[in-house]
Design a protein around this motif. Structure first.
Motif, mmCIF file in Angstrom:
data_model
loop_
_atom_site.group_PDB
_atom_site.id
_atom_site.type_symbol
_atom_site.label_atom_id
_atom_site.label_comp_id
_atom_site.label_asym_id
_atom_site.label_seq_id
_atom_site.Cartn_x
_atom_site.Cartn_y
_atom_site.Cartn_z
ATOM 1 N N ASP A 643 0.786 -1.240 0.000
ATOM 2 C CA ASP A 643 0.000 0.000 0.000
ATOM 3 C C ASP A 643 0.816 1.287 0.000
ATOM 4 O OD1 ASP A 643 -2.357 -1.301 -0.118
ATOM 5 O OD2 ASP A 643 -2.515 -1.561 2.060
ATOM 6 N N HIS A 644 2.034 1.233 0.509
ATOM 7 C CA HIS A 644 2.801 2.486 0.608
ATOM 8 C C HIS A 644 4.134 2.375 -0.112
ATOM 9 C CE1 HIS A 644 -0.127 3.712 3.528
ATOM 10 N NE2 HIS A 644 0.081 2.567 4.169
ATOM 11 N N GLU A 645 4.557 3.500 -0.662
ATOM 12 C CA GLU A 645 5.790 3.488 -1.457
ATOM 13 C C GLU A 645 6.989 3.026 -0.638
ATOM 14 O OE1 GLU A 645 7.367 7.114 -3.329
ATOM 15 O OE2 GLU A 645 7.390 5.912 -5.152
ATOM 16 N N GLN A 646 7.096 3.540 0.588
ATOM 17 C CA GLN A 646 8.251 3.157 1.417
ATOM 18 C C GLN A 646 8.277 1.658 1.669
ATOM 19 O OE1 GLN A 646 8.071 5.509 4.924
ATOM 20 N NE2 GLN A 646 9.713 6.863 4.229
ATOM 21 N N GLU A 647 7.089 1.126 1.894
ATOM 22 C CA GLU A 647 6.949 -0.302 2.136
ATOM 23 C C GLU A 647 7.373 -1.063 0.867
ATOM 24 O OE1 GLU A 647 2.940 -1.298 3.099
ATOM 25 O OE2 GLU A 647 3.426 -3.435 3.255
ATOM 26 N N LEU A 648 6.995 -0.488 -0.268
ATOM 27 C CA LEU A 648 7.354 -1.127 -1.556
ATOM 28 C C LEU A 648 8.875 -1.229 -1.675
ATOM 29 C CD1 LEU A 648 6.487 -2.141 -4.414
ATOM 30 C CD2 LEU A 648 6.630 0.217 -5.186
ATOM 31 N N GLN A 650 11.099 -1.201 0.659
ATOM 32 C CA GLN A 650 11.664 -2.142 1.631
ATOM 33 C C GLN A 650 11.444 -3.585 1.207
ATOM 34 O OE1 GLN A 650 13.863 -1.359 3.787
ATOM 35 N NE2 GLN A 650 13.496 0.720 3.024
ATOM 36 N N GLN A 651 10.258 -3.831 0.704
ATOM 37 C CA GLN A 651 9.949 -5.208 0.282
ATOM 38 C C GLN A 651 10.788 -5.614 -0.936
ATOM 39 O OE1 GLN A 651 6.747 -7.312 0.646
ATOM 40 N NE2 GLN A 651 5.833 -6.229 2.359
ATOM 41 N N ILE A 652 11.009 -4.648 -1.805
ATOM 42 C CA ILE A 652 11.836 -4.941 -2.991
ATOM 43 C C ILE A 652 13.253 -5.296 -2.547
ATOM 44 C CG2 ILE A 652 12.966 -3.837 -4.987
ATOM 45 C CD1 ILE A 652 10.303 -2.622 -5.728
ATOM 46 N N ILE A 653 13.763 -4.499 -1.599
ATOM 47 C CA ILE A 653 15.123 -4.770 -1.102
ATOM 48 C C ILE A 653 15.179 -6.168 -0.473
ATOM 49 C CG2 ILE A 653 16.867 -4.090 0.614
ATOM 50 C CD1 ILE A 653 15.919 -1.177 0.171
ATOM 51 N N GLN A 654 14.199 -6.464 0.343
ATOM 52 C CA GLN A 654 14.178 -7.787 1.002
ATOM 53 C C GLN A 654 14.121 -8.917 -0.012
ATOM 54 O OE1 GLN A 654 11.034 -8.165 3.869
ATOM 55 N NE2 GLN A 654 11.817 -6.420 5.036
ATOM 56 N N ILE A 684 17.273 3.572 -2.920
ATOM 57 C CA ILE A 684 17.728 2.329 -2.268
ATOM 58 C C ILE A 684 19.243 2.071 -2.338
ATOM 59 C CG2 ILE A 684 15.471 1.235 -2.661
ATOM 60 C CD1 ILE A 684 16.846 -0.576 -4.727
ATOM 61 N N LYS A 685 19.929 2.911 -3.094
ATOM 62 C CA LYS A 685 21.354 2.584 -3.338
ATOM 63 C C LYS A 685 22.199 2.488 -2.054
ATOM 64 C CE LYS A 685 23.324 7.117 -4.523
ATOM 65 N NZ LYS A 685 22.280 8.130 -4.381
ATOM 66 N N ASP A 686 21.780 3.192 -1.002
ATOM 67 C CA ASP A 686 22.572 3.118 0.215
ATOM 68 C C ASP A 686 22.208 1.921 1.089
ATOM 69 O OD1 ASP A 686 23.884 5.390 -0.537
ATOM 70 O OD2 ASP A 686 22.411 6.715 0.428
ATOM 71 N N GLN A 687 21.151 1.257 0.705
ATOM 72 C CA GLN A 687 20.705 0.136 1.541
ATOM 73 C C GLN A 687 21.082 -1.231 0.992
ATOM 74 O OE1 GLN A 687 16.521 0.769 2.791
ATOM 75 N NE2 GLN A 687 16.695 2.655 1.621
ATOM 76 N N VAL A 688 21.373 -1.269 -0.309
ATOM 77 C CA VAL A 688 21.684 -2.557 -0.919
ATOM 78 C C VAL A 688 22.624 -2.302 -2.113
ATOM 79 C CG1 VAL A 688 19.614 -2.501 -2.425
ATOM 80 C CG2 VAL A 688 20.590 -4.676 -1.819
ATOM 81 N N PRO A 689 23.625 -3.191 -2.324
ATOM 82 C CA PRO A 689 24.505 -2.942 -3.476
ATOM 83 C C PRO A 689 23.746 -3.134 -4.791
ATOM 84 C CG PRO A 689 25.286 -4.796 -2.120
ATOM 85 C CD PRO A 689 23.962 -4.416 -1.593
ATOM 86 N N VAL A 690 23.609 -2.077 -5.544
ATOM 87 C CA VAL A 690 22.799 -2.139 -6.768
ATOM 88 C C VAL A 690 23.398 -1.229 -7.827
ATOM 89 C CG1 VAL A 690 21.204 -0.341 -5.914
ATOM 90 C CG2 VAL A 690 20.411 -1.940 -7.632
ATOM 91 N N LYS A 691 23.221 -1.617 -9.099
ATOM 92 C CA LYS A 691 23.737 -0.769 -10.191
ATOM 93 C C LYS A 691 22.577 -0.299 -11.051
ATOM 94 C CE LYS A 691 28.224 -2.924 -10.500
ATOM 95 N NZ LYS A 691 28.300 -4.371 -10.523
ATOM 96 N N GLU A 749 13.122 -17.014 -11.678
ATOM 97 C CA GLU A 749 12.127 -16.501 -10.731
ATOM 98 C C GLU A 749 11.591 -15.150 -11.176
ATOM 99 O OE1 GLU A 749 11.918 -16.929 -6.516
ATOM 100 O OE2 GLU A 749 13.823 -18.012 -6.490
ATOM 101 N N LEU A 750 10.299 -14.985 -10.930
ATOM 102 C CA LEU A 750 9.648 -13.719 -11.284
ATOM 103 C C LEU A 750 8.829 -13.241 -10.085
ATOM 104 C CD1 LEU A 750 8.658 -11.577 -13.378
ATOM 105 C CD2 LEU A 750 6.899 -13.203 -14.062
ATOM 106 N N VAL A 751 9.091 -12.002 -9.683
ATOM 107 C CA VAL A 751 8.335 -11.420 -8.577
ATOM 108 C C VAL A 751 7.736 -10.110 -9.078
ATOM 109 C CG1 VAL A 751 8.424 -10.625 -6.183
ATOM 110 C CG2 VAL A 751 10.026 -12.380 -6.964
ATOM 111 N N ILE A 752 6.424 -10.008 -8.975
ATOM 112 C CA ILE A 752 5.770 -8.799 -9.489
ATOM 113 C C ILE A 752 5.198 -8.023 -8.299
ATOM 114 C CG2 ILE A 752 3.933 -7.936 -10.997
ATOM 115 C CD1 ILE A 752 4.101 -10.600 -12.537
ATOM 116 N N PHE A 753 5.657 -6.779 -8.154
ATOM 117 C CA PHE A 753 5.134 -5.934 -7.080
ATOM 118 C C PHE A 753 4.093 -4.979 -7.644
ATOM 119 C CE2 PHE A 753 8.937 -7.230 -4.824
ATOM 120 C CZ PHE A 753 8.454 -7.331 -3.530
ATOM 121 N N SER A 754 3.243 -4.530 -6.753
ATOM 122 C CA SER A 754 2.295 -3.506 -7.184
ATOM 123 C C SER A 754 1.978 -2.598 -6.004
ATOM 124 C CB SER A 754 1.047 -4.196 -7.717
ATOM 125 O OG SER A 754 -0.092 -3.499 -7.338
ATOM 126 N N LEU A 755 2.014 -1.319 -6.308
ATOM 127 C CA LEU A 755 1.672 -0.339 -5.271
ATOM 128 C C LEU A 755 0.182 -0.050 -5.451
ATOM 129 C CD1 LEU A 755 2.733 1.556 -3.056
ATOM 130 C CD2 LEU A 755 3.284 3.204 -4.834
#
Ligand code: ATP
Length: 775
Positions: A643-648, A650-654, A684-691, A749-755
């Motif tokens: 429901d919330h962008e911040q939650e989105l 966080q969940q993506i990072i997890q 998210i760049k400071d929370q997880v190594p990502v390019k 694997e495929l994970v689809i998120f939706s806000l």
């Protein structure tokens, strides 16, 4: 080697024998190569000692030039031999590690003897050079391996069709000279091997599929029945892989007439270029030239215009809200990509053939040398039965003659005298040297001062006229820009309903020296038809990947610039993500390929993704029923609604961390637009190594990436996280193909998120094929 080769021990012995044979060949070649290398070094060192250079008189000069030529030919020949030997050694080294991947036993009709044929990436002869220890996978007989299961079989070669019986089909996995596994199969290509290959983690670079080419792919690879081979293939059906194998096949088949330099690959973006760069070298072939349409047009257009590229166009449209502006922009893009617009330009050219051409004045030092009206008068004075572009060539010749005359007259103008005074010592010395040479020949009849003045004037004026002459040679005296604008100012016999708006928008951009992506091809087409086509006769085969992104107009244009080329055109209408190709005819459209020169093939089996992923993705598109999944199992896709962008975030990072944890090496978070990618990256760049991958990225490595939808085309990842598949992101019908493209990038694997609420594209997908999580 005649022995009973049925046991693994016997097969291993054969491998050992081949390895020792290959080892000897490598040693011999390396010695030879070292000798050639030393010769090259020596030749380079003594190059100038071994040629006689004497420029005293024309005969000596000619002799010197011929001596230099001979010496550089010798060096060139040695360098080529060295290059060739290096390539062969490289191939042999690969054979040493893994000599072959398959074996077939074949009895030709009417013969008693059963032949064992081992297939590898290159052929290898025995010591007496009589028998093949390994057959090249591209040899006609090797086709049996890909096309048939044991039983009756046949293959075709230039000599005709050979029928017979295949009594055995065996597959091998050989690594570092050891048979890791071998199994006999009753199938065309055993599913087990393919499953093993496809189950591996993705690489940042595509691999060759030579050991597991499927029968329908083999048809595509070897087809030479037509000039244009058109392949409509589902996502992951191996179009790109098969196209690269086809390139290797054609290089083998036409070894005497075709080299990698004669082939060109048009790919969707620079990232893709590096993604596929290793396949041909892995097969022992050089890479063909690769470009993107944008790179090609940028080279042709130079810097006069600020060019909008296809990505900018897509980004613009994806971020535009639905409404009249969107509709009108898309309508313009579609019309300008169509053959109807090409016809409008052809009709316009027809009219220009009789009147209305515009030329530029030829100016020199601020003065008009040749009036545009004079050029026009000359052009239209030429016989009108001569085609327009030939008359243009005659006009250019006339201009060059005129310029040469004017150049002579210019030498006595006052400015020349003034500038001579300002010349440096070098210029005087050069002329004095020339004076010595000419005086030597003609005795004392020269007045040195007069000679010097004449020569300096000649050189000075020639230097300043050179750009003018070059511009004429490049046909720059034609006012293409204004002529192109006139297309949008004149009346035409048939126009789309919103033609006025299209014209207004186009002219506005052109006036600001900006060129919309959809205008680039028509502009270049007009330019080439007026000034003569910049045809490339060297390229004999063009591969166009992601052909659904090309319009019929672009197809016609590519045919014009590569007149000598055959083409392999590969794409998937369900992955059409650019405005010019959505719900619109594309280069793939069958109606463009109806005559004898065209062959159309379809690939419906999808190899990239697990069956569970394909079961979902095929339901996103309208005609997905045709798509068959290769039976490789995995987890059902996960659909997560938050429901919330911040939650989105966080969940993506997890989720990304979980996917990494389970061992996936390449993971992509795919957003719809580049802006969304950048924003997510910043968050998210400071929370997880990502390019972050952008349109300027040329390479990607393993790891976690954020990538916008349209840049993920053509490539694949072990796991894909769709950033936000909510109804306000993937909303409009034309975004369906984009959503499909994004989801089909996943291998395991495929994970689809939706806000918030899910896209309606998922409403049509049966809930049995995914796991739903609501937070
Ligand atoms: N015969 C095969 N043997 C082994 N792997 C294969 C085979 N065919 C396809 N693959 C694998 O399937 C994946 C998809 O192939 P490829 O990228 O060539 O498909 P595509 O049709 O071009 O896909 P898309 O249109 O979705 O970009 C790659 O990993 C490729 O190596």
């Amino acid at each position: 080697m005649s022995q009973n080769l049925d046991s693994k021990e016997a097969e291993q012995q054969r491998v050992n024998h081949i390895r020792s044979h290959v080892g000897k060949e490598i040693d011999a070649l390396t010695k030879h190569d070292q000798k050639t290398k030393s010769e090259i070094i020596q030749l380079r060192k003594t190059f100038w000692e071994d040629v006689t250079v004497n420029m005293d008189n024309p005969e000596d000069a000619a002799e010197s030039i011929s001596s230099i030529k001979q010496q550089s030919e010798l060096l060139g020949e040695r360098e080529r031999t060295h290059g060739q030997m290096d390539k062969t050694i490289h191939t042999l080294e690969r054979l040493k590690g893994s000599p072959y991947f398959g074996r077939i036993d074949f009895r030709e009709e009417g013969q008693d003897e059963v032949q064992s044929i081992y297939l590898g990436i290159s052929s290898l002869l025995d010591e007496e050079q009589k028998d093949f220890l390994i057959h090249d996978w591209r040899a006609p007989i090797s086709s049996l391996y890909y096309d048939f299961a044991p039983g009756e079989a046949y293959y075709t070669s230039p000599e005709g069709t050979t029928e017979g019986e295949m009594t055995k089909k065996r597959q091998f996995i050989i690594q570092s000279g050891q048979i890791k596994s071998m199994f006999d199969t009753g199938l065309t290509i055993g599913d087990d091997l393919l499953k093993e290959v496809l189950g591996n983690e993705a690489n940042s670079q595509m691999k060759s599929i030579v050991a597991t080419i499927q029968s329908e792919q083999n048809q595509l690879i070897r087809d030479e029945s037509s000039r244009y081979l058109v392949v409509q293939g589902a996502a992951g059906s191996g179009k790109t892989s098969a196209a690269l194998q086809r390139a290797a096949y054609l290089l083998y088949r036409h070894i005497d007439t075709l080299s990698a330099k004669n082939m060109m690959l048009f790919s969707p973006n620079p990232l893709f270029n590096s993604y596929v760069a290793k396949v041909l070298p892995e097969l022992g072939e050089d890479n063909m030239e690769q470009t993107t349409f944008l790179q090609y047009i940028s080279k042709r257009l130079g810097t006069t215009y600020e060019i909008e590229d296809a990505f900018m166009q897509t980004e613009k449209l994806l971020t535009l809200a639905e409404g009249p502006q969107y509709e009108s922009e898309v309508s313009g893009i579609r019309y300008k990509s169509s053959l109807a617009f090409k016809k409008m330009i052809d009709d316009y050219l027809e009219r220009l053939s009789n009147e209305g051409l515009l030329f530029k004045q030829v100016r020199f030092r601020g003065e008009i040398l040749i009036e545009a009206s004079r050029i026009s008068a000359y052009f239209y004075s030429l016989d009108r039965t001569i085609p327009l572009n030939n008359r243009m060539k005659l006009t250019a010749e006339w201009l060059l003659i005129k310029l040469t005359r004017l150049e002579k007259l210019e030498r006595s103008n006052g400015w020349v005298e003034d500038e001579i005074e300002l010349l440096g010592v070098d210029a005087y010395q050069e002329v004095q040297k020339e004076y010595q040479v000419e005086r030597g020949l003609e005795e004392d009849t020269f007045d040195e001062a007069k000679y010097e003045r004449q020569k300096l004037a000649e050189k000075l004026v020639a230097k300043q006229f050179k750009p003018l002459k070059n511009a004429v040679k490049k046909m720059n005296f034609i006012h293409v820009d204004r002529l192109f604008k006139n297309v949008f100012k004149q009346s035409h016999s048939s126009v789309p309903t919103d033609w006025n708006e299209i014209c207004e928008r186009t002219l506005e951009q052109l006036d600001e020296k900006k060129m919309l992506f959809e205008d680039v091809t028509p502009y270049l087409y007009l330019k080439d038809r007026l000034g003569g086509v910049k045809a490339n006769h060297v390229i004999q085969h063009v591969f166009i990947d992601e052909a659904q992104d090309y319009s019929p107009f672009q197809f016609e244009y590519l045919k014009l610039i590569y007149p000598a080329a055959n083409m392999t055109i590969l794409g998937d209408v369900n992955q059409a993500v650019y405005a010019q190709s959505q719900h619109q005819m594309t280069m793939l459209d069958e109606s463009l390929h109806t005559d004898k020169q065209h062959q159309v093939m379809t690939l419906n089996k999808s190899y990239r993704s697990t069956k569970q992923i394909v079961d979902l993705t095929k339901q996103i598109i309208t005609d997905g029923d045709r798509i068959e999944a290769f039976n490789r199992k995995g987890d059902q896709p996960l659909v997560v609604s938050v429901d919330h962008e911040q939650e989105l975030d966080q969940q993506i990072i997890q989720e990304a961390l979980r996917l990494k944890e389970v061992g996936h090496l390449s993971i992509a978070i795919i957003t719809k637009t580049a802006i969304e990618s950048e924003e997510l990256y910043d968050r998210i760049k400071d929370q997880v190594p990502v390019k972050l991958l952008t349109k300027n990225s040329h390479e990607f490595e393993r790891g976690l990436h954020i990538v916008p939808s349209y840049l993920s085309k053509g490539i694949e990842f072990d796991a894909v996280i769709v950033h936000d598949a909510s109804t306000h992101v993937y909303k409009q019908e034309h975004e369906r193909t984009l959503f499909y493209t994004v989801c089909t990038r996943a291998m395991h694997e495929l994970v689809i998120f939706s806000l918030g609420k899910m896209t309606t594209f998922l409403d049509e997908v049966s809930q049995d094929v995914y796991r739903l999580v609501r937070n």
